[in-house]
Design an enzyme around this catalytic site. Sequence first.
Site, PDB file in Angstrom:
ATOM      1  N   ASN A 159      38.151 -53.921  30.284  1.00 45.71           N
ATOM      2  CA  ASN A 159      37.851 -55.328  29.991  1.00 45.71           C
ATOM      3  C   ASN A 159      38.567 -55.499  28.826  1.00 45.71           C
ATOM      4  O   ASN A 159      38.134 -55.224  27.588  1.00 45.71           O
ATOM      5  CB  ASN A 159      36.398 -55.467  29.899  1.00 45.71           C
ATOM      6  CG  ASN A 159      36.027 -56.930  29.581  1.00 45.71           C
ATOM      7  OD1 ASN A 159      36.900 -57.698  29.517  1.00 45.71           O
ATOM      8  ND2 ASN A 159      34.769 -57.021  29.169  1.00 45.71           N
ATOM      9  N   TRP A 160      39.855 -55.851  28.832  1.00 50.39           N
ATOM     10  CA  TRP A 160      40.555 -56.302  27.848  1.00 50.39           C
ATOM     11  C   TRP A 160      39.905 -57.343  26.697  1.00 50.39           C
ATOM     12  O   TRP A 160      40.431 -57.556  25.517  1.00 50.39           O
ATOM     13  CB  TRP A 160      41.893 -56.655  28.052  1.00 50.39           C
ATOM     14  CG  TRP A 160      42.878 -55.497  28.672  1.00 50.39           C
ATOM     15  CD1 TRP A 160      42.176 -54.360  28.993  1.00 50.39           C
ATOM     16  CD2 TRP A 160      44.168 -55.528  29.152  1.00 50.39           C
ATOM     17  NE1 TRP A 160      43.270 -53.551  29.371  1.00 50.39           N
ATOM     18  CE2 TRP A 160      44.424 -54.322  29.616  1.00 50.39           C
ATOM     19  CE3 TRP A 160      45.075 -56.470  29.067  1.00 50.39           C
ATOM     20  CZ2 TRP A 160      45.746 -54.115  29.888  1.00 50.39           C
ATOM     21  CZ3 TRP A 160      46.319 -56.105  29.527  1.00 50.39           C
ATOM     22  CH2 TRP A 160      46.581 -54.881  30.133  1.00 50.39           C
ATOM     23  N   LYS A 161      38.852 -58.143  27.089  1.00 53.17           N
ATOM     24  CA  LYS A 161      38.518 -59.309  26.213  1.00 53.17           C
ATOM     25  C   LYS A 161      39.714 -60.131  26.032  1.00 53.17           C
ATOM     26  O   LYS A 161      40.616 -60.410  26.611  1.00 53.17           O
ATOM     27  CB  LYS A 161      37.598 -58.678  25.262  1.00 53.17           C
ATOM     28  CG  LYS A 161      36.445 -57.716  25.683  1.00 53.17           C
ATOM     29  CD  LYS A 161      35.312 -57.542  24.796  1.00 53.17           C
ATOM     30  CE  LYS A 161      34.517 -56.418  25.511  1.00 53.17           C
ATOM     31  NZ  LYS A 161      33.386 -56.097  24.513  1.00 53.17           N
TER      32      LYS A 161
ATOM     33  N   HIS B 149      28.696 -60.809  31.646  1.00 50.21           N
ATOM     34  CA  HIS B 149      28.824 -59.916  30.475  1.00 50.21           C
ATOM     35  C   HIS B 149      27.946 -60.509  29.229  1.00 50.21           C
ATOM     36  O   HIS B 149      27.955 -61.747  29.209  1.00 50.21           O
ATOM     37  CB  HIS B 149      30.380 -59.985  29.977  1.00 50.21           C
ATOM     38  CG  HIS B 149      30.754 -58.909  28.866  1.00 50.21           C
ATOM     39  ND1 HIS B 149      30.394 -59.241  27.732  1.00 50.21           N
ATOM     40  CD2 HIS B 149      31.365 -57.560  29.024  1.00 50.21           C
ATOM     41  CE1 HIS B 149      30.696 -58.078  27.104  1.00 50.21           C
ATOM     42  NE2 HIS B 149      31.397 -57.072  27.860  1.00 50.21           N
TER      43      HIS B 149
ATOM     44  N   GLU C  12      28.667 -60.889  26.393  1.00 53.39           N
ATOM     45  CA  GLU C  12      29.398 -61.875  25.519  1.00 53.39           C
ATOM     46  C   GLU C  12      29.436 -63.374  26.242  1.00 53.39           C
ATOM     47  O   GLU C  12      29.293 -64.405  25.334  1.00 53.39           O
ATOM     48  CB  GLU C  12      30.631 -61.346  24.827  1.00 53.39           C
ATOM     49  CG  GLU C  12      30.907 -60.214  24.132  1.00 53.39           C
ATOM     50  CD  GLU C  12      31.959 -59.167  24.400  1.00 53.39           C
ATOM     51  OE1 GLU C  12      32.678 -59.406  25.024  1.00 53.39           O
ATOM     52  OE2 GLU C  12      31.737 -58.232  23.863  1.00 53.39           O
TER      53      GLU C  12
ATOM     54  N   GLU D 166      25.409 -52.173  30.310  1.00 54.71           N
ATOM     55  CA  GLU D 166      26.090 -52.409  28.967  1.00 54.71           C
ATOM     56  C   GLU D 166      24.944 -52.816  27.821  1.00 54.71           C
ATOM     57  O   GLU D 166      24.564 -53.774  27.618  1.00 54.71           O
ATOM     58  CB  GLU D 166      27.245 -53.380  28.945  1.00 54.71           C
ATOM     59  CG  GLU D 166      28.345 -53.107  29.982  1.00 54.71           C
ATOM     60  CD  GLU D 166      29.465 -53.643  29.563  1.00 54.71           C
ATOM     61  OE1 GLU D 166      30.815 -53.190  29.368  1.00 54.71           O
ATOM     62  OE2 GLU D 166      29.422 -54.903  29.107  1.00 54.71           O
TER      63      GLU D 166
ATOM     64  N   GLY E 215      31.100 -52.482  21.419  1.00 56.65           N
ATOM     65  CA  GLY E 215      31.922 -52.465  20.137  1.00 56.65           C
ATOM     66  C   GLY E 215      31.273 -52.099  18.784  1.00 56.65           C
ATOM     67  O   GLY E 215      31.958 -52.367  17.890  1.00 56.65           O
TER      68      GLY E 215
ATOM     69  N   SER F 159      30.988 -48.690  23.982  1.00 59.40           N
ATOM     70  CA  SER F 159      31.440 -47.651  22.944  1.00 59.40           C
ATOM     71  C   SER F 159      31.865 -46.461  24.007  1.00 59.40           C
ATOM     72  O   SER F 159      31.670 -45.217  23.354  1.00 59.40           O
ATOM     73  CB  SER F 159      30.697 -47.368  21.875  1.00 59.40           C
ATOM     74  OG  SER F 159      30.346 -48.454  20.910  1.00 59.40           O
TER      75      SER F 159
ATOM     76  N   GLY G 108      35.748 -51.372  27.145  1.00 57.96           N
ATOM     77  CA  GLY G 108      36.306 -52.359  26.027  1.00 57.96           C
ATOM     78  C   GLY G 108      37.538 -51.912  25.107  1.00 57.96           C
ATOM     79  O   GLY G 108      38.604 -51.758  25.531  1.00 57.96           O
ATOM     80  N   GLY G 109      37.102 -51.608  23.800  1.00 57.57           N
ATOM     81  CA  GLY G 109      38.111 -51.159  22.939  1.00 57.57           C
ATOM     82  C   GLY G 109      38.977 -50.174  23.137  1.00 57.57           C
ATOM     83  O   GLY G 109      40.219 -50.167  23.085  1.00 57.57           O
TER      84      GLY G 109
HETATM   85  P1  13P Z   1      33.532 -51.404  23.911  1.00 60.05           P
HETATM   86  O1  13P Z   1      33.946 -50.636  24.938  1.00 60.05           O
HETATM   87  O2  13P Z   1      34.430 -52.119  22.981  1.00 60.05           O
HETATM   88  O3  13P Z   1      32.063 -51.234  23.267  1.00 60.05           O
HETATM   89  O4  13P Z   1      33.139 -52.659  24.912  1.00 60.05           O
HETATM   90  C1  13P Z   1      32.450 -52.634  26.217  1.00 60.05           C
HETATM   91  C2  13P Z   1      32.465 -53.752  26.801  1.00 60.05           C
HETATM   92  O5  13P Z   1      31.862 -54.770  26.693  1.00 60.05           O
HETATM   93  C3  13P Z   1      33.085 -53.613  28.358  1.00 60.05           C
HETATM   94  O6  13P Z   1      32.822 -54.763  28.884  1.00 60.05           O
END
Ligand code: 13P
Length: 252
Positions: A9-11, A97, A99, A169, A175, A215, A236-237
Amino acid sequence: MRKNIVAGNWKMNKTFSEAEALMCDILDGLDKINEPLADVIICPPALYLEMGVDLVRETPVCIGAQNMSQFVSGAYTGEISAGMLQSMEVQYCILGHSERRKYFAENDEQLAKKVDSALANDIWPIFCCGEELAEREAGNHFNVVKGQIENALFHLTPEQFSNVVIAYEPIWAIGTGVTASPEQAEEMHEFIRGLVAGKYGKAVADETSILYGGSCNAKNANELFAKPDIDGGLIGGASLVADDFLTIIKSF
Ligand code: 13P
């Protein structure tokens, strides 16, 4: 069908040229892995979906969106429908998600509609659930996740449900660099599988892919994916760094 999945997930990250370079680096790296033990899904920002779809053609990689509208079409400025995603050959969509729930006030009722719209257009939802730290500390995390899943997914028929991927999640792990321990994650994944079994039966539950996100990185993916109910990760990251993402894909 239950499969190992690693989804990135590149956000809201990367310019177009950076995104193209990252996509190419991941595809080049994947080419060198003999037989990847996981399906790979890349979810770039919506503007780059077309570029992603073009680049992954003739590869086993799938492209997913990060969000979509619950509406079919019409006067919804700024929105993208499931039918549009389907017409661009996008195969998956992340839904719910945390977010989106937090910053865009998405709720379970809306998400149930998004799930329906996705499935009606042959888009496979990656449905996210997970609790806040305070909810875990209050011992309420199982109830929170149960409610999210029941409200957004349990109106589906077993056939429909079999096309849904679930991503657990925990919000406190997203994050933050604080990962759920493999035991904490497994405990929740086992609970989710039990919940699905209670509603749709053991056969459906055994075929459901449940991913962990929060994470998850090149160092800890191994331990997490070794757990029996953890079928991969929503990353994510670490999905923004080709080498890290490739290491995670190799962590089965
Ligand atoms: P991180 O891997 O950056 O914690 O993000 C997880 C995430 O929200 C994937 O959708």
